[in-house]
Write an enzyme that holds these catalytic residues in place. Sequence first.
Site, mmCIF file in Angstrom:
data_model
loop_
_atom_site.group_PDB
_atom_site.id
_atom_site.type_symbol
_atom_site.label_atom_id
_atom_site.label_comp_id
_atom_site.label_asym_id
_atom_site.label_seq_id
_atom_site.Cartn_x
_atom_site.Cartn_y
_atom_site.Cartn_z
ATOM 1 N N ASN A 195 -3.582 -5.314 -0.767
ATOM 2 C CA ASN A 195 -4.969 -4.841 -0.860
ATOM 3 C C ASN A 195 -5.776 -5.673 0.127
ATOM 4 O O ASN A 195 -5.788 -6.904 0.038
ATOM 5 C CB ASN A 195 -5.543 -5.082 -2.258
ATOM 6 C CG ASN A 195 -4.850 -4.259 -3.335
ATOM 7 O OD1 ASN A 195 -3.999 -3.426 -3.056
ATOM 8 N ND2 ASN A 195 -5.217 -4.497 -4.582
ATOM 9 N N GLU A 226 -3.365 -7.401 -8.084
ATOM 10 C CA GLU A 226 -4.126 -8.606 -7.745
ATOM 11 C C GLU A 226 -4.115 -9.695 -8.818
ATOM 12 O O GLU A 226 -5.174 -10.039 -9.363
ATOM 13 C CB GLU A 226 -5.581 -8.231 -7.421
ATOM 14 C CG GLU A 226 -5.703 -7.281 -6.253
ATOM 15 C CD GLU A 226 -7.135 -7.123 -5.749
ATOM 16 O OE1 GLU A 226 -8.062 -7.661 -6.384
ATOM 17 O OE2 GLU A 226 -7.316 -6.478 -4.712
ATOM 18 N N GLU A 257 -4.750 -0.867 -1.188
ATOM 19 C CA GLU A 257 -6.207 -0.695 -1.302
ATOM 20 C C GLU A 257 -6.860 -1.104 -0.001
ATOM 21 O O GLU A 257 -6.489 -2.128 0.588
ATOM 22 C CB GLU A 257 -6.827 -1.585 -2.404
ATOM 23 C CG GLU A 257 -6.597 -1.109 -3.783
ATOM 24 C CD GLU A 257 -7.247 -2.016 -4.838
ATOM 25 O OE1 GLU A 257 -8.280 -2.670 -4.560
ATOM 26 O OE2 GLU A 257 -6.697 -2.069 -5.947
ATOM 27 N N TYR A 289 -9.608 -6.124 2.074
ATOM 28 C CA TYR A 289 -11.021 -5.737 2.207
ATOM 29 C C TYR A 289 -11.721 -6.458 3.363
ATOM 30 O O TYR A 289 -12.376 -5.835 4.183
ATOM 31 C CB TYR A 289 -11.776 -6.014 0.892
ATOM 32 C CG TYR A 289 -11.392 -5.022 -0.185
ATOM 33 C CD1 TYR A 289 -12.077 -3.827 -0.332
ATOM 34 C CD2 TYR A 289 -10.304 -5.255 -1.019
ATOM 35 C CE1 TYR A 289 -11.712 -2.891 -1.283
ATOM 36 C CE2 TYR A 289 -9.921 -4.321 -1.977
ATOM 37 C CZ TYR A 289 -10.632 -3.135 -2.100
ATOM 38 O OH TYR A 289 -10.260 -2.207 -3.025
HETATM 39 C C1 BGC Z 1 -9.651 -4.320 -7.183
HETATM 40 C C2 BGC Z 1 -10.443 -3.109 -7.602
HETATM 41 C C3 BGC Z 1 -11.896 -3.283 -7.195
HETATM 42 C C4 BGC Z 1 -11.957 -3.421 -5.689
HETATM 43 C C5 BGC Z 1 -13.362 -3.587 -5.134
HETATM 44 C C6 BGC Z 1 -10.002 -4.850 -5.829
HETATM 45 O O1 BGC Z 1 -10.062 -6.223 -5.902
HETATM 46 O O2 BGC Z 1 -8.278 -4.073 -7.311
HETATM 47 O O3 BGC Z 1 -10.302 -2.928 -8.982
HETATM 48 O O4 BGC Z 1 -12.706 -2.248 -7.642
HETATM 49 O O5 BGC Z 1 -11.220 -4.533 -5.289
HETATM 50 O O6 BGC Z 1 -13.950 -4.765 -5.584
#
Ligand code: BGC
Length: 441
Positions: free
Chosen positions: A284, A160, A356, A286
Amino acid sequence: MIRRMATNPISPFPAGFLWGVSTSAHQIEGAADVREPSVWDAFTAEPGRVKDGSTAAVACDHYHRYREDVALLADLGVDAYRFSVSWPRVNSPGGLGFYDRLVDELCAAGVRPVVTLFHWDLPVTLDWLERDTAFRFAEYVSVVAERLGDRVAKWITLNEPAEHTLLGHALGVHAPGRELMFDALPVAHHQLLAHGLAVRALRAAGAGDIGIANSHAPVRPASGGPEDVAAAEFYDILLNRLFSDPLLLGRYPDGIEALLPGGPEGVESDLKVISEPLDWYGINYYAPSRVGAPQGEDIEFSGLSLPAELPFSVREIEGHPVTDFGWPVVPEALTELLAGFGERYGDRLPPVVITENGCSYEGIDDQERIAYLDGHIRALHRAMEAGADVRGYFVWSLLDNFEWAEGYARRFGLVHVDYTTLKRTPKASYAWLRDLLRARG
Ligand code: BGC
């Protein structure tokens, strides 16, 4: 442990699909006395930087407990474990020996090591504003590749660079705590250059299967109005395309080069290095973002204070459950993201790995985490059915850990860590994932 089975089984993934979990060195290792300091050690030593005033000096003490953690991985039944190598530790006498032992332990347990070479813990003596840091990185990468290359399954150059640039150098809420706003752009360029040089260094050392872990999120405009749409497009450039276009297309998005060191001519030859072909591309993911035109005032968003003068404003996404961090849970945005990548990059996009995906929730009977993972794995499956070439999926994270500026307040682990006793307790989500992996046969 309480277990509840999902009613509707998840459809099978292709044979050879890689299932894994991820961590990073600074967030779990501890043993700060046997490594050089990183920018994160300096940052956490400043009062008020980390919400609960904690540091990662001990964290999960993984440095001393790695055998127990590898046993947890083996029992979970993952194919692969993504961890990062700490550059400051490698700079210390005997530091690389730790990773040698860890990699051996993983191989003996039948878990394939996936190594991230930089996950934000820059040696405190270095600075990404300096172009030379990219060359120092490549030297360090050669040393790691020579030592571990015979056993590592996959390499990830950087984690990232977008967050490290934005949070660490533009907004100052992560180490090294700079508030440079748009003057932070050289940090992005130098990391991308470091990435390209690292790809070359890895290949020179005979290492293969190289990728990166870039964070990406679909950006939704707050409305269909032209100002909101333009603001969302600009945000998309800054957070997404600034980091994927140079790698996959060999150019920066329009308007960015003028802001970089040396302007368009200064970066032209660097772009050849930056766009070295990759074996795979790590994403990654989220949550998606919703963005509109500036609202003339500072915005508090997800623990960030975004100044009024920014040419966009980040908005809440309503109508979805949220994690303890306040992030909306929108699995279908993962399907949307992968479809968008396919459309934008076509055959320039190598196979993708989700490096991730995860969520922060309290509690050991973490049914919300199960729902999050279940939803996202199904969304991933739908994207693959629609044509996305995805080869693996890694949950963030194996263990609860040091969540950067949030300290220990956010728990992302499949395994609970008691920070007083350091006892590990698998959560309901760990059992759920283990069952899912066993059901593969
Ligand atoms: C990062 C991690 C972090 C996770 C949750 C990602 O942006 O790579 O290191 O713990 O998100 O915030």
